[in-house]
Design a protein around this motif. Structure first.
Motif, mmCIF file in Angstrom:
data_model
loop_
_atom_site.group_PDB
_atom_site.id
_atom_site.type_symbol
_atom_site.label_atom_id
_atom_site.label_comp_id
_atom_site.label_asym_id
_atom_site.label_seq_id
_atom_site.Cartn_x
_atom_site.Cartn_y
_atom_site.Cartn_z
ATOM 1 N N CYS A 137 0.871 -1.046 0.009
ATOM 2 C CA CYS A 137 -0.014 -0.003 -0.054
ATOM 3 C C CYS A 137 0.922 1.184 0.063
ATOM 4 O O CYS A 137 1.934 1.410 0.540
ATOM 5 C CB CYS A 137 -0.914 -0.058 1.401
ATOM 6 S SG CYS A 137 -1.910 1.461 1.357
ATOM 7 N N ILE A 139 0.216 4.035 0.770
ATOM 8 C CA ILE A 139 -0.031 4.998 2.083
ATOM 9 C C ILE A 139 0.613 4.304 3.215
ATOM 10 O O ILE A 139 1.414 4.913 4.016
ATOM 11 C CB ILE A 139 -1.510 5.154 2.130
ATOM 12 C CG1 ILE A 139 -2.021 6.079 1.070
ATOM 13 C CG2 ILE A 139 -1.873 6.065 3.507
ATOM 14 C CD1 ILE A 139 -1.438 7.078 0.402
ATOM 15 N N CYS A 140 -0.031 3.002 3.727
ATOM 16 C CA CYS A 140 0.643 2.519 4.879
ATOM 17 C C CYS A 140 1.517 1.387 4.703
ATOM 18 O O CYS A 140 1.948 1.002 5.752
ATOM 19 C CB CYS A 140 -0.462 2.014 5.760
ATOM 20 S SG CYS A 140 -1.327 0.706 4.903
ATOM 21 N N CYS A 164 -3.989 -0.639 0.070
ATOM 22 C CA CYS A 164 -4.498 -1.723 0.720
ATOM 23 C C CYS A 164 -6.128 -1.623 1.085
ATOM 24 O O CYS A 164 -6.555 -0.625 0.700
ATOM 25 C CB CYS A 164 -3.978 -2.093 2.138
ATOM 26 S SG CYS A 164 -4.517 -0.529 3.559
ATOM 27 N N CYS A 167 -7.065 1.626 3.169
ATOM 28 C CA CYS A 167 -7.155 2.780 2.667
ATOM 29 C C CYS A 167 -7.796 3.118 1.327
ATOM 30 O O CYS A 167 -8.203 4.177 1.251
ATOM 31 C CB CYS A 167 -5.434 3.103 2.260
ATOM 32 S SG CYS A 167 -4.290 2.919 3.586
HETATM 33 ZN ZN LIG Z 1 -2.986 1.184 3.227
#
Ligand SMILES: [Zn+2]
Length: 201
Positions: A137, A139-140, A164, A167
């Motif tokens: 992901c 973002i995370c 993911c 997100c």
């Molecule tokens: Zn994520």
């Protein structure tokens, strides 16, 4: 007559070679790959003898150079179809691969249904997206991820990202509106960091 056949089966200990020749003979008589049940109609090794020697019926067919399944494509055959379907007819391809013509037709339908208008299959773009943006992901960083289109159906990599499911849901449920890849860092990232502040990224 039936007794005689049965007798012969018990008397002879068939080798793998015997069985392969036998299967080839039956194929010639029937004009197609025999099923194990059909073996009972011919004198010679019983279906159980074949599976005892080869462990699986399909192994015996493979060793005899026969195709175990005529209604299903094997690995590599899909790309063979795609490479040849402009030069060869469905019938020719089917004969070459040893499958029925309808299998080729079905594959074509399936392919046309899922490829986009530019003529490249969706899975090709999907692979490209993961290659470009990684299999985590964005973002995370979790490694359970999906391909997201920032602009629906776009084939421009600039309109894609890898997220993911969590997100991704933030975006699809419109908790945060993302219009381009820059928004990932400037909008989505701060939102997620705030939501997960108790968790180490
Ligand atoms: Zn994520």
């Amino acid at each position: 007559m039936a007794n005689l056949t049965k007798d012969k089966r018990f008397k002879k200990d068939y080798s793998k070679r015997d069985i392969i020749d036998y299967l080839k003979g039956i194929e010639k008589i029937l004009g197609r790959v025999p099923s194990s049940r059909e073996l009972k109609n011919f004198p010679g090794p019983a279906p159980s003898t074949v599976t005892r020697r080869f462990r699986l019926w399909s192994n015996a067919l493979k060793e005899a150079g026969m195709r175990p399944q005529t209604h299903q494509l094997l690995t590599g055959e899909r790309s063979f179809i795609r490479m040849n379907w402009r030069e060869m007819t469905d019938k020719e391809i089917a004969n070459k691969l040893g499958v029925t013509e309808v299998v080729i037709k079905y594959y074509r339908m399936n392919y046309n249904l899922w490829k986009n208008r530019k003529g490249t299959s969706k899975s090709t773009y999907r692979k490209r997206a993961f290659k470009l943006y990684g299999e985590k992901c964005e973002i995370c960083g979790i490694e359970i991820c999906e391909w997201h289109h920032i602009k629906p159906k776009s084939i421009d990599p600039k309109d894609w990202c890898i997220l993911c499911p969590l997100c991704h849901a933030v975006v699809t449920k419109k908790l945060i509106i993302i219009n381009n890849r820059e928004d990932l860092k400037s909008k989505l990232m701060p939102f997620i960091k705030e939501a997960y502040k108790a968790i180490d990224f």
